[in-house]
Structures are given as C-alpha cells and as structure tokens.
Design a protein around this motif. Structure first.
Motif, mmCIF file in Angstrom:
data_model
loop_
_atom_site.group_PDB
_atom_site.id
_atom_site.type_symbol
_atom_site.label_atom_id
_atom_site.label_comp_id
_atom_site.label_asym_id
_atom_site.label_seq_id
_atom_site.Cartn_x
_atom_site.Cartn_y
_atom_site.Cartn_z
ATOM 1 N N GLU A 284 0.801 -1.074 0.015
ATOM 2 C CA GLU A 284 0.058 -0.058 -0.292
ATOM 3 C C GLU A 284 0.818 1.313 -0.134
ATOM 4 O O GLU A 284 0.330 2.250 -0.526
ATOM 5 C CB GLU A 284 -0.835 0.070 0.968
ATOM 6 C CG GLU A 284 -2.037 -1.103 1.180
ATOM 7 C CD GLU A 284 -3.011 -0.957 2.327
ATOM 8 O OE1 GLU A 284 -3.904 -1.278 2.473
ATOM 9 O OE2 GLU A 284 -2.345 -1.059 3.520
ATOM 10 N N VAL A 285 2.132 1.235 0.659
ATOM 11 C CA VAL A 285 2.842 2.333 0.812
ATOM 12 C C VAL A 285 4.242 1.890 0.248
ATOM 13 O O VAL A 285 4.569 0.846 0.363
ATOM 14 C CB VAL A 285 3.020 3.093 2.064
ATOM 15 C CG1 VAL A 285 1.524 3.560 2.399
ATOM 16 C CG2 VAL A 285 3.614 2.257 3.050
ATOM 17 N N THR A 286 5.139 2.923 -0.034
ATOM 18 C CA THR A 286 6.740 2.635 -0.266
ATOM 19 C C THR A 286 7.358 3.549 0.643
ATOM 20 O O THR A 286 6.672 4.636 0.950
ATOM 21 C CB THR A 286 7.205 2.688 -1.892
ATOM 22 O OG1 THR A 286 6.800 4.155 -2.104
ATOM 23 C CG2 THR A 286 6.314 1.726 -2.764
ATOM 24 N N SER A 287 8.684 3.224 0.780
ATOM 25 C CA SER A 287 9.355 4.240 1.729
ATOM 26 C C SER A 287 10.611 4.332 1.163
ATOM 27 O O SER A 287 11.197 3.472 0.558
ATOM 28 C CB SER A 287 9.324 3.952 3.241
ATOM 29 O OG SER A 287 10.277 2.792 3.284
ATOM 30 N N GLN A 288 11.525 5.333 1.218
ATOM 31 C CA GLN A 288 12.805 5.410 0.946
ATOM 32 C C GLN A 288 13.409 6.348 2.036
ATOM 33 O O GLN A 288 12.725 7.177 2.444
ATOM 34 C CB GLN A 288 12.894 5.954 -0.455
ATOM 35 C CG GLN A 288 12.423 7.531 -0.735
ATOM 36 C CD GLN A 288 12.616 7.540 -2.015
ATOM 37 O OE1 GLN A 288 12.859 6.694 -3.021
ATOM 38 N NE2 GLN A 288 12.566 8.827 -2.456
ATOM 39 N N TRP A 289 14.756 6.428 1.825
ATOM 40 C CA TRP A 289 15.398 7.278 3.051
ATOM 41 C C TRP A 289 15.974 8.637 2.135
ATOM 42 O O TRP A 289 16.274 8.480 1.102
ATOM 43 C CB TRP A 289 16.792 6.463 3.539
ATOM 44 C CG TRP A 289 16.396 5.523 4.410
ATOM 45 C CD1 TRP A 289 16.464 4.272 4.281
ATOM 46 C CD2 TRP A 289 16.080 5.715 5.713
ATOM 47 N NE1 TRP A 289 16.322 3.392 5.474
ATOM 48 C CE2 TRP A 289 15.987 4.621 6.555
ATOM 49 C CE3 TRP A 289 15.952 6.784 6.854
ATOM 50 C CZ2 TRP A 289 15.920 4.387 7.955
ATOM 51 C CZ3 TRP A 289 15.773 6.581 7.850
ATOM 52 C CH2 TRP A 289 15.659 5.348 8.487
ATOM 53 N N CYS A 290 15.673 9.471 2.987
ATOM 54 C CA CYS A 290 15.806 10.900 2.001
ATOM 55 C C CYS A 290 16.717 11.779 3.234
ATOM 56 O O CYS A 290 16.323 12.001 4.350
ATOM 57 C CB CYS A 290 14.473 11.533 1.840
ATOM 58 S SG CYS A 290 13.603 10.941 0.792
ATOM 59 N N ALA A 291 17.586 12.427 2.562
ATOM 60 C CA ALA A 291 18.374 13.415 3.448
ATOM 61 C C ALA A 291 17.827 14.563 3.900
ATOM 62 O O ALA A 291 16.757 15.083 3.168
ATOM 63 C CB ALA A 291 19.769 13.783 2.545
ATOM 64 N N SER A 292 18.246 14.843 4.877
ATOM 65 C CA SER A 292 17.654 16.034 5.679
ATOM 66 C C SER A 292 18.375 17.459 5.733
ATOM 67 O O SER A 292 19.596 17.117 6.180
ATOM 68 C CB SER A 292 17.057 15.786 7.040
ATOM 69 O OG SER A 292 16.526 16.935 7.618
ATOM 70 N N GLY A 293 17.895 18.318 5.675
ATOM 71 C CA GLY A 293 18.946 19.502 5.743
ATOM 72 C C GLY A 293 19.216 19.897 7.184
ATOM 73 O O GLY A 293 20.322 20.328 7.114
ATOM 74 N N SER A 294 18.395 19.439 7.976
ATOM 75 C CA SER A 294 18.822 19.533 9.407
ATOM 76 C C SER A 294 18.432 18.204 10.051
ATOM 77 O O SER A 294 17.421 17.789 10.321
ATOM 78 C CB SER A 294 17.868 20.675 10.056
ATOM 79 O OG SER A 294 16.579 20.270 10.020
ATOM 80 N N GLY A 295 19.650 17.604 10.535
ATOM 81 C CA GLY A 295 19.561 16.208 10.967
ATOM 82 C C GLY A 295 19.745 15.007 10.236
ATOM 83 O O GLY A 295 20.191 15.304 8.897
ATOM 84 N N PRO A 296 19.504 13.768 10.813
ATOM 85 C CA PRO A 296 19.598 12.648 10.046
ATOM 86 C C PRO A 296 18.671 12.637 8.957
ATOM 87 O O PRO A 296 17.777 12.970 8.816
ATOM 88 C CB PRO A 296 19.553 11.716 11.251
ATOM 89 C CG PRO A 296 18.449 12.386 12.025
ATOM 90 C CD PRO A 296 18.751 13.760 12.079
#
Length: 134
Positions: free
Chosen positions: A59-71
C-alpha cells in the motif's frame, strides 16, 4: 484498551492512506498530522508498525531521504495499490457513515432512553446532530 479505542485504532490505516494521498511524508510528521483526526497523542510506535505492515502489503513505499537539518528520514508515499485500497475504504466508511448518522438521528428522537419515568438525558445531542448535518 476500551472498545471504542480499538475501533478508532482500526481507522488509522485509512487515515494514514488519506494523509499519504495528500502528500508524501515521514513518520514523525504523519503522527503530527493525525492530530487533525482526533489522535493528538497517537502512539508513534503503533503508527510505524502500521506503516511497515502497509509497506509489506504494497500500500505504501518508503525511502531514506537526506534532511537539511538532522539525520536522513524515511519518507512514505502511497502506491497505486494503496490508492485503490483508499478508494475501497471511502466506500466502506461512507456506508458506515450512513448507518451511524441514522443511529444518531433516531437516538435523539427517543423519548425515554432509560426505560423509566425519567426524561431522556440527551438534550445536548440534538445540537450535535445539527452540526453533523452542516
């Protein structure tokens, strides 16, 4: 956990699908957005478990995305399968809404809720029904 809380928790899946249909988001923000649906203090661990299960079901997908502030954060998005499931939830919840609406209307029309000689204790419920009709 009270019976009504079990029922409300069952609605988390379609609400999460709706939120993701509105926009992709990471788990923490999804938990925050649940406040608009009455879950001001949603258990984040439960939400993350649901999201993992929804991902396993496609139903959903996910992926890691870089954050401008933090991990980096895991960002979730609805899939075509999730969109179809959301449409089914829309139909089911619409049917349930009709049943609940009829129940509430008939309840406020009762003259004697308790079966005794006492007047009914639901005088404020008529206001609730009027607000629902808007």
């Amino acid at each position: 956990m009270a019976g009504h809380e079990v029922e409300r928790r069952a609605l988390l899946t379609p609400v999460l699908l709706l939120l993701l249909a509105e926009r992709r988001d990471h788990g923490y923000e999804l938990v925050q957005r649940l406040g608009a649906f009455g879950w001001e203090e949603a258990e984040s661990a439960h939400v993350y478990r649901l999201l993992r299960g929804m991902e396993k079901c496609g139903e959903v997908t996910s992926q890691w995305c870089a954050s401008g502030s933090g991990p980096a954060r895991r960002v979730y998005a609805i899939t075509p399968q999730g969109a179809m499931d959301l449409a089914l939830w829309f139909v089911r919840l619409g049917e349930l809404h009709s049943t609940l609406h009829l129940f509430l209307e008939r309840y406020v029309q009762l003259e004697d809720v308790g079966g005794g000689d006492e007047p009914p204790h639901h005088s404020g419920h008529g206001d609730y029904i009027r607000r629902m009709r808007r």
